[in-house]
Design a protein around this motif. Structure first.
Motif, PDB file in Angstrom:
ATOM      1  N   ARG A 184      40.489  46.321  28.127  1.00 37.32           N
ATOM      2  CA  ARG A 184      40.337  45.992  29.549  1.00 37.32           C
ATOM      3  C   ARG A 184      41.678  46.025  30.281  1.00 37.32           C
ATOM      4  O   ARG A 184      41.771  45.567  31.405  1.00 37.32           O
TER       5      ARG A 184
ATOM      6  N   SER B 205      33.794  42.891  32.037  1.00 35.46           N
ATOM      7  CA  SER B 205      34.591  41.937  31.279  1.00 35.46           C
ATOM      8  C   SER B 205      34.311  40.490  31.677  1.00 35.46           C
ATOM      9  O   SER B 205      34.217  39.602  30.825  1.00 35.46           O
TER      10      SER B 205
ATOM     11  N   GLN C  11      27.221  40.958  28.944  1.00 33.06           N
ATOM     12  CA  GLN C  11      27.753  42.152  29.584  1.00 33.06           C
ATOM     13  C   GLN C  11      26.667  43.184  29.857  1.00 33.06           C
ATOM     14  O   GLN C  11      26.694  43.870  30.876  1.00 33.06           O
TER      15      GLN C  11
ATOM     16  N   HIS D 196      41.771  38.960  31.062  1.00 35.89           N
ATOM     17  CA  HIS D 196      40.675  39.419  30.194  1.00 35.89           C
ATOM     18  C   HIS D 196      40.756  38.808  28.800  1.00 35.89           C
ATOM     19  O   HIS D 196      40.519  39.470  27.788  1.00 35.89           O
TER      20      HIS D 196
ATOM     21  N   THR E  64      37.467  38.609  26.265  1.00 30.45           N
ATOM     22  CA  THR E  64      36.896  39.752  25.547  1.00 30.45           C
ATOM     23  C   THR E  64      37.656  39.971  24.244  1.00 30.45           C
ATOM     24  O   THR E  64      38.882  40.063  24.237  1.00 30.45           O
TER      25      THR E  64
ATOM     26  N   GLY F  72      37.865  34.901  22.790  1.00 35.05           N
ATOM     27  CA  GLY F  72      36.851  35.939  22.895  1.00 35.05           C
ATOM     28  C   GLY F  72      35.461  35.421  22.560  1.00 35.05           C
ATOM     29  O   GLY F  72      35.292  34.566  21.683  1.00 35.05           O
TER      30      GLY F  72
ATOM     31  N   THR G 226      29.395  39.250  22.392  1.00 33.62           N
ATOM     32  CA  THR G 226      28.469  39.860  23.347  1.00 33.62           C
ATOM     33  C   THR G 226      27.080  39.967  22.723  1.00 33.62           C
ATOM     34  O   THR G 226      26.944  40.158  21.519  1.00 33.62           O
TER      35      THR G 226
END
Length: 491
Positions: free
Chosen positions: A188, A250, A256, A356, A359, A438, A441
């Motif tokens: 990102r 992000s 996401q 970011h 992530t 992080g 996802t």
């Protein structure tokens, strides 16, 4: 099968990288390359100490050495030749050698890889790119070896050794392991031509920026006409289609692509996507970004756009290695690494979102082919590589993920090789992002097919064939239909 490669090997290899970066010719008559090779060989010998029960032969039962083929998407000269040479020297009496085969990491290259994986024999282990969706597809096609048993026998816990957040997207509920990341990378982030920013009077966005600030900068950075035109940015759709989506989604954290934990409804109608698509189209409609159709038709890449001064901003942080390679890609400007912009909404105006940090930043998945004839030899190489063998790649900008690596030594190597090419303050910022925050996802239903739909509709929008609203409607309708079909097929 348990082999622990001492940390001294890692450090000695990193040290040899440092030795090769800035050797003074007066030190002695040997070249920097010779010194580096000698240092690696000596450190390897010193670190080999045999422990009880360690496997000492990986060749055939009748005493023949076997060769395993490692496929990767990066040119061999960016350290992979050296990695293989080091392994082959260390294992020359253990019955195994490794050969690096380069494949191009695009749709045709990945198809070639998967075709060979199906056939068996030509690929023993490989680096996979493209995240979980590509991994899932290969797992579902029975192309990959489950390494969980070997990792258990080896006594290597991936979450402990690589960081829990870095393994979030690669854990399977049943405990199987079909690939593990080997390098740190936050996709990102962007690369910018620092000289162009300064000439345009634009502050370097070290601490992040918003869509509005990004658009203002892109407009100011665009100038010229025809063949002499310099664009504000290149979206890098041709080189890696995932970069744009990774940048735009992000701030959505776990959701996401999907709205729920079950992954049964896509999240593409989220305001974040709408604002992001509007932002992308402003750059294209105003001529501030290289047209997407030109990217495909002219086979554009970081090398023939950004490094040739044809755009000021580009996606694709892995291409940092090209910016550091002044011999093959000579250029007279400094590249800075900066976070991708975030939506203007006040809720995203925090360090967490602007850098970011939410992530996971892990890439270069090490996978073993299900059809390999030499699973033990492949796993031995995989562990050797992860725990220090990949050190020569640091010179090309690849940051080892293993927690046992001395990160200060890595930074020293990067600085030595990046000086004059990469803004070191920006590199420090990039490497200082908190890697522990992080989130995993959602791995939804029909993820591979949904990803394909996203790309098709996004490109149709970029070509001017449909509006932002129509694009989102198409994405949602097509994707949810695919999900419904797959769920019904499993009843």
């Amino acid at each position: 099968m348990k082999k622990k490669i001492a940390l001294v090997l890692t450090m000695a290899m990193l040290g040899s990288c440092l030795a090769g970066c800035g050797q003074n010719a007066a030190d002695d008559s040997a070249s920097a390359e010779q010194k580096e090779s000698t240092a690696v060989a000596q450190s390897t010998e010193a670190a080999q100490g045999t422990e009880a029960g360690e496997k000492e032969w990986f060749g055939t039962d009748d005493g023949k050495t076997v060769t395993i083929r490692l496929w990767g998407g990066v040119q061999p000269e960016y350290g992979y030749d050296e990695v293989c040479a080091n392994f082959n020297e260390q294992y020359k009496d253990k019955g195994v050698q490794v050969e690096y085969v380069r494949y191009v990491n695009d749709s045709s290259g990945n198809l070639q890889l998967e075709t060979y994986l199906m056939g068996g024999g030509d690929v023993d282990l490989f680096f996979g790119y493209g995240g979980r969706s590509k991994l899932d597809k290969r797992v579902e096609s029975n192309l990959l070896l489950d390494m969980s048993g070997m990792l258990k026998d080896y006594g290597f816990d991936l979450e402990t050794e690589l960081g829990e957040s870095n393994m979030l997207d690669y854990k399977y509920d049943d405990g199987s392991v079909y690939g593990f990341p080997t390098k740190y990378e936050n996709a990102r982030w962007l690369m910018i031509n620092e000289d162009m920013f300064k000439e345009a009077g634009i502050d370097i966005p070290y601490d992040g920026w918003t869509y509005s600030e990004f658009l203002s900068a892109v407009e100011k950075l665009t100038h010229g006409e025809g063949q002499d035109k310099v664009y504000g940015l290149c979206w890098s759709r041709k080189q890696n289609s995932r970069y744009v989506q990774l940048m735009l989604n992000s701030v959505l954290g776990s959701y996401q692509s999907y709205k729920n934990d079950e992954g049964t409804e896509v999240n593409f109608d989220n305001k974040v996507y709408h604002d992001g698509f509007e932002m992308v189209m402003k750059t294209l409609d105003n001529g501030w970004a290289i047209p997407i159709e030109d990217e495909y038709s002219e086979d554009l890449s970081v090398a023939n756009t950004f490094l040739e001064g044809k755009c000021a901003i580009t996606l694709g942080i892995p291409m940092m290695r090209l910016c550091m390679d002044q011999e093959n890609y000579p250029h007279d400007f400094v590249t800075a690494l900066v976070p991708a912009p975030v939506p203007d909404d006040e809720q995203y105006n925090t360090e967490f979102y602007r850098t970011h940090a939410g992530t996971p930043g892990a890439g270069d998945l090490m996978c073993i082919a299900a059809n390999t004839k030499y699973p033990e030899a492949c796993f031995e190489f995989a562990m050797w590589y992860l725990k220090g063998g990949m050190a020569p790649l640091v010179k090309g900008g690849r940051v080892p993920l293993w927690n046992g690596i001395d990160k200060e030594a890595v930074l020293d190597v990067l600085k030595a090789n990046a000086e004059g090419s990469i803004d070191l303050e920006s590199m420090n910022n990039y490497l200082s992002v908190d890697r522990t925050q992080g989130v995993k996802t959602v791995q939804g239903v029909a993820s591979t097919e949904v990803s394909a739909v996203w790309n098709e509709e996004f490109d149709a929008m970029c070509y001017g064939r449909q509006s932002v609203d129509q694009t989102i409607d198409n994405m949602v309708k097509r994707s949810n239909e695919l999900i419904k079909t797959e769920l019904e097929s499993k009843k």
